[in-house]
Design an enzyme around this catalytic site. Structure first.
Site, PDB file in Angstrom:
ATOM      1  N   LYS A   1      74.212  38.538  31.543  1.00 54.96           N
ATOM      2  CA  LYS A   1      73.700  37.352  30.845  1.00 54.96           C
ATOM      3  C   LYS A   1      72.173  37.437  30.687  1.00 54.96           C
ATOM      4  O   LYS A   1      71.638  37.163  29.622  1.00 54.96           O
ATOM      5  CB  LYS A   1      74.097  36.063  31.602  1.00 54.96           C
ATOM      6  CG  LYS A   1      75.618  35.881  31.694  1.00 54.96           C
ATOM      7  CD  LYS A   1      76.020  34.588  32.359  1.00 54.96           C
ATOM      8  CE  LYS A   1      75.799  34.553  33.854  1.00 54.96           C
ATOM      9  NZ  LYS A   1      76.629  35.505  34.607  1.00 54.96           N
ATOM     10  N   THR A   2      71.494  37.836  31.759  1.00 56.48           N
ATOM     11  CA  THR A   2      70.024  37.947  31.695  1.00 56.48           C
ATOM     12  C   THR A   2      69.628  39.047  30.710  1.00 56.48           C
ATOM     13  O   THR A   2      68.707  38.877  29.907  1.00 56.48           O
ATOM     14  CB  THR A   2      69.459  38.283  33.087  1.00 56.48           C
ATOM     15  OG1 THR A   2      70.056  37.397  34.025  1.00 56.48           O
ATOM     16  CG2 THR A   2      67.959  38.129  33.129  1.00 56.48           C
TER      17      THR A   2
ATOM     18  N   ASP B   1      68.676  30.432  34.266  1.00 51.60           N
ATOM     19  CA  ASP B   1      69.836  30.987  34.963  1.00 51.60           C
ATOM     20  C   ASP B   1      70.441  29.889  35.843  1.00 51.60           C
ATOM     21  O   ASP B   1      69.728  28.957  36.236  1.00 51.60           O
ATOM     22  CB  ASP B   1      69.362  32.176  35.827  1.00 51.60           C
ATOM     23  CG  ASP B   1      70.497  33.129  36.131  1.00 51.60           C
ATOM     24  OD1 ASP B   1      71.600  32.937  35.589  1.00 51.60           O
ATOM     25  OD2 ASP B   1      70.276  34.073  36.907  1.00 51.60           O
TER      26      ASP B   1
ATOM     27  N   THR C   1      77.704  30.647  35.773  1.00 52.62           N
ATOM     28  CA  THR C   1      78.953  31.270  36.193  1.00 52.62           C
ATOM     29  C   THR C   1      80.067  30.214  36.178  1.00 52.62           C
ATOM     30  O   THR C   1      81.219  30.519  36.441  1.00 52.62           O
ATOM     31  CB  THR C   1      78.824  31.811  37.631  1.00 52.62           C
ATOM     32  OG1 THR C   1      78.235  30.776  38.423  1.00 52.62           O
ATOM     33  CG2 THR C   1      77.945  33.036  37.685  1.00 52.62           C
TER      34      THR C   1
ATOM     35  N   ARG D   1      76.638  45.533  36.766  1.00 53.71           N
ATOM     36  CA  ARG D   1      75.682  45.523  37.888  1.00 53.71           C
ATOM     37  C   ARG D   1      76.283  46.223  39.110  1.00 53.71           C
ATOM     38  O   ARG D   1      75.615  47.003  39.800  1.00 53.71           O
ATOM     39  CB  ARG D   1      75.290  44.082  38.241  1.00 53.71           C
ATOM     40  CG  ARG D   1      74.171  44.037  39.293  1.00 53.71           C
ATOM     41  CD  ARG D   1      73.965  42.639  39.828  1.00 53.71           C
ATOM     42  NE  ARG D   1      73.426  41.768  38.816  1.00 53.71           N
ATOM     43  CZ  ARG D   1      73.540  40.430  38.841  1.00 53.71           C
ATOM     44  NH1 ARG D   1      74.199  39.841  39.811  1.00 53.71           N
ATOM     45  NH2 ARG D   1      73.007  39.703  37.887  1.00 53.71           N
TER      46      ARG D   1
END
Ligand code: ADE
Length: 336
Positions: free
Chosen positions: A67-68, A112, A161, A220
């Protein structure tokens, strides 16, 4: 990139720097999430043609899906700055005001964990999202006054999330909402290949497949595992990531061939042994396993559900036949 006001200062370690190095810097290197990428490009291009700032965007998905990274690519595609903060970092309306008034015209504000914005801060955000205005309360009690401030036009990119934890009023102020899916194993392999090239590591194709399979379909995690396996290759091998090295590294890290850790297994075994395979409610499962409910919801369950090991029923979660079989147990008759 700048860190938002009110954000807790954090040390940047080598691991973070490596994460930044591996992050794709342009769309061509951003693998997977094809539909989402195309939709975002259209939104951005259309706004550019109209000389407007793109509408606010909400991204949701499990941790580590990018997302980032997407927020950075959105800023790059628009050709603007990005300012990064998070819901819990903005404790007071003043923190939000400080960030918004310092934005440059047309920039991206990335928030975030936006589901963790304190209520009062969230309410302060509404007029900023709608009309680029802030209503600040000055003073207290009968002397309190409201001051209206204009803020530069900006695009809010919120990430969460937990889509279900976003209030209706906040959600309705985003022009578009997009979900990030778990990645396909082949896409994770491509990501690993790119990362190993950047890190200058030699890898066997088979080893990349093994690491990809254990990555929980999450870039990740895949990149973190690649770095751990690289450590093993360096210390126990000859530097090259071979199939043998990756298997022994993953075994040493206690990660099985599907990426399950001892903790995932503990959750599954609790459902099976303590609750006869379920159904069991979240609260009960959390206390039986001494885990936070949030951790079960955000970390364990999405992956166990994706593997088809846990299913959600109206009365709670149940372990499936696949889960029994993966743990080497005989599944009861008439199970999913
Ligand atoms: N790293 C994190 N997400 C990625 C993606 N989608 N493509 C390439 N590298 C990534």
């Amino acid at each position: 990139m700048s860190i938002g006001n009110g954000e807790k200062p954090s040390k940047i370690n080598n691991e973070d720097i490596l994460d930044l190095t591996l992050r794709p810097k342009d769309w061509n290197n951003y693998i997977g999430q094809e539909a989402l990428k195309q939709n975002l490009k259209v939104i951005i291009e259309a706004a550019k043609q109209r000389k407007e700032v793109p509408e606010h965007l909400l991204l949701y998905g499990n941790p580590g899906l990018g997302k980032t990274t997407l927020a950075h690519l959105i800023a790059q595609e628009i050709g603007t700055d990005i300012r990064i903060t998070s819901g819990p970092a903005m404790e007071k309306a003043g923190d939000l005001a400080a960030i918004l008034t310092n934005l440059t015209e047309g920039s991206i504000l990335f928030v975030d964990e936006i589901h963790r914005l304190p209520r009062l801060v969230e309410e302060c955000l509404y007029p900023a999202m709608e009309d680029f205005k802030l209503n600040l309360v000055l003073g207290r009690g009968p002397m309190a006054r409201i001051m209206e401030l204009n803020v530069p036009r900006f695009t809010l990119v919120g990430a969460t999330t937990r889509l279900a934890s976003i209030s209706g009023p906040l959600r309705s102020r985003f022009g578009a909402t997009f979900g990030l899916n778990f990645y396909e194993t082949e896409d994770i392999k491509k990501i690993l290949k790119r990362s190993s090239q950047i890190l200058g590591i030699e890898t066997e194709e088979e080893a990349l497949h093994t690491i990809a399979k254990t990555s929980r379909f999450t870039p990740r995690i895949a990149n973190h595992l690649l770095k751990r396996v690289r450590d093993f290759a360096q210390v126990r091998g000859e530097g090259k990531i071979t199939q043998g090295i990756s298997k022994s590294a993953l075994a040493a890290l206690e990660i099985d061939e599907l990426g399950l850790t001892a903790n995932d297994k503990r959750i599954l075994e609790a459902v099976i042994h303590k609750f006869a395979g379920g159904p069991v409610g979240l609260k009960t499962l959390a206390s039986a396993t001494a885990e936070e409910e949030d951790t079960i919801l955000d970390i364990y369950e999405p992956y166990l559900m994706r593997l088809g090991f846990i299913a959600l029923t109206p009365r709670g979660r149940v372990a499936t036949r696949l889960a029994f079989e993966h743990l080497g147990m005989k599944a009861p008759k008439n199970l999913f």
